[in-house]
Write a protein that holds these residues in place. Structure first.
Motif, PDB file in Angstrom:
ATOM      1  N   ILE A  60       0.878  -1.169   0.000  1.00 48.62           N
ATOM      2  CA  ILE A  60       0.000   0.000   0.000  1.00 48.62           C
ATOM      3  C   ILE A  60       0.917   1.220   0.000  1.00 48.62           C
ATOM      4  O   ILE A  60       1.814   1.317   0.839  1.00 48.62           O
ATOM      5  CB  ILE A  60      -0.917   0.033   1.240  1.00 48.62           C
ATOM      6  CG1 ILE A  60      -1.801  -1.227   1.284  1.00 48.62           C
ATOM      7  CG2 ILE A  60      -1.759   1.309   1.247  1.00 48.62           C
ATOM      8  CD1 ILE A  60      -2.599  -1.380   2.575  1.00 48.62           C
ATOM      9  N   ARG A  77      -7.636   7.025  -5.279  1.00 53.56           N
ATOM     10  CA  ARG A  77      -7.188   5.644  -5.097  1.00 53.56           C
ATOM     11  C   ARG A  77      -7.121   5.055  -6.498  1.00 53.56           C
ATOM     12  O   ARG A  77      -8.130   4.947  -7.189  1.00 53.56           O
ATOM     13  CB  ARG A  77      -8.140   4.835  -4.226  1.00 53.56           C
ATOM     14  CG  ARG A  77      -7.599   3.442  -3.926  1.00 53.56           C
ATOM     15  CD  ARG A  77      -8.390   2.788  -2.799  1.00 53.56           C
ATOM     16  NE  ARG A  77      -7.699   1.642  -2.281  1.00 53.56           N
ATOM     17  CZ  ARG A  77      -7.925   0.382  -2.664  1.00 53.56           C
ATOM     18  NH1 ARG A  77      -8.846   0.130  -3.573  1.00 53.56           N
ATOM     19  NH2 ARG A  77      -7.251  -0.601  -2.134  1.00 53.56           N
ATOM     20  N   SER A 120      -2.117  -1.180  -3.686  1.00 53.38           N
ATOM     21  CA  SER A 120      -3.018  -0.036  -3.596  1.00 53.38           C
ATOM     22  C   SER A 120      -2.183   1.235  -3.564  1.00 53.38           C
ATOM     23  O   SER A 120      -1.125   1.260  -2.931  1.00 53.38           O
ATOM     24  CB  SER A 120      -3.856  -0.081  -2.314  1.00 53.38           C
ATOM     25  OG  SER A 120      -4.613  -1.243  -2.241  1.00 53.38           O
ATOM     26  N   GLN A 152      -9.104   0.216   7.920  1.00 53.80           N
ATOM     27  CA  GLN A 152     -10.237  -0.637   7.555  1.00 53.80           C
ATOM     28  C   GLN A 152      -9.793  -1.784   6.654  1.00 53.80           C
ATOM     29  O   GLN A 152     -10.294  -2.901   6.770  1.00 53.80           O
ATOM     30  CB  GLN A 152     -11.326   0.186   6.869  1.00 53.80           C
ATOM     31  CG  GLN A 152     -12.055   1.117   7.804  1.00 53.80           C
ATOM     32  CD  GLN A 152     -13.009   2.040   7.069  1.00 53.80           C
ATOM     33  OE1 GLN A 152     -13.411   1.781   5.949  1.00 53.80           O
ATOM     34  NE2 GLN A 152     -13.384   3.145   7.709  1.00 53.80           N
ATOM     35  N   GLU A 153      -8.841  -1.520   5.749  1.00 59.12           N
ATOM     36  CA  GLU A 153      -8.319  -2.578   4.884  1.00 59.12           C
ATOM     37  C   GLU A 153      -7.586  -3.641   5.692  1.00 59.12           C
ATOM     38  O   GLU A 153      -7.670  -4.831   5.400  1.00 59.12           O
ATOM     39  CB  GLU A 153      -7.322  -2.010   3.867  1.00 59.12           C
ATOM     40  CG  GLU A 153      -7.930  -1.426   2.634  1.00 59.12           C
ATOM     41  CD  GLU A 153      -6.865  -1.090   1.610  1.00 59.12           C
ATOM     42  OE1 GLU A 153      -6.056  -1.972   1.257  1.00 59.12           O
ATOM     43  OE2 GLU A 153      -6.841   0.066   1.167  1.00 59.12           O
ATOM     44  N   PRO A 156     -10.781  -4.946   9.100  1.00 60.41           N
ATOM     45  CA  PRO A 156     -12.140  -4.429   8.986  1.00 60.41           C
ATOM     46  C   PRO A 156     -12.942  -4.707  10.252  1.00 60.41           C
ATOM     47  O   PRO A 156     -13.001  -5.832  10.708  1.00 60.41           O
ATOM     48  CB  PRO A 156     -12.728  -5.169   7.795  1.00 60.41           C
ATOM     49  CG  PRO A 156     -11.690  -6.108   7.312  1.00 60.41           C
ATOM     50  CD  PRO A 156     -10.476  -5.987   8.159  1.00 60.41           C
TER      51      PRO A 156
END
Length: 174
Positions: A60, A77, A120, A152-153, A156
């Motif tokens: 990420i 994103r 990401s 959250q990724e 969660p």
């Protein structure tokens, strides 16, 4: 165990360009140092950090983006195809200005077949890159939003919804 690497780019003494470092700092405070998570401040010159990506299945990235024409703090994103098309076979880079796409290009060369497919990229629109240490409020707010999205990724959790619930009326309008 799948490992995730989170990389933040930027220069914290160039105002809003330091947003990637701000996000990394907030994530480090929240997560500490778990064995399945590497939270890495890429700063502005971090080739040596790229070697630490070995063994990670997900990456990420967080960075600032200028000249978008959108207001400061606008969050992007990137879709997978945009990320894949940004990776170059032999990118030209200045050692003190490594950006996310160049980092991915070099990481792909370094990791070869072990390069993760789960990537990401969060970009935050900025316009102020003057020699200052403070982030603008809009960019800081966007950075906090990215921190929430990454949290959250990673883990969660159900979000408590404290907003009032409105019930639809049984009567029909006249």
């Amino acid at each position: 165990m799948e490992k995730t690497a989170i990389l933040g780019f930027g220069n914290p003494v160039r105002s809003d360009d330091g947003i990637g470092c701000f996000v990394i700092n907030a994530l480090q405070k929240h997560w500490g140092n778990p064995p399945d998570l590497s939270i890495l401040d890429m700063g502005t010159s971090a080739f040596e950090v790229l070697f630490q990506l070995q063994g990670h299945s997900r990456i990420i990235l967080v960075d600032a983006v200028i000249n978008t024409g959108e207001p400061d703090g606008t969050l992007y994103r990137l879709p997978a195809e945009a990320i894949e098309s940004s990776i170059q076979d032999d990118p030209m880079v200045f050692l003190h200005s490594l950006k996310w796409d160049q980092a991915l290009s070099y990481a792909k060369k370094i990791l070869g077949a072990n390069f993760p497919s789960d990537i990401s990229v969060y970009l935050i629109a900025v316009s102020n890159t003057r020699l200052e240490v403070d982030l603008s409020e809009a960019v800081k707010a966007a950075g906090l939003k990215v921190v929430d999205l990454i949290n959250q990724e990673l883990a969660p959790e159900p979000v408590e919804n404290n907003s009032p619930v409105f019930e639809q009326s049984q009567s029909t309008p006249n």
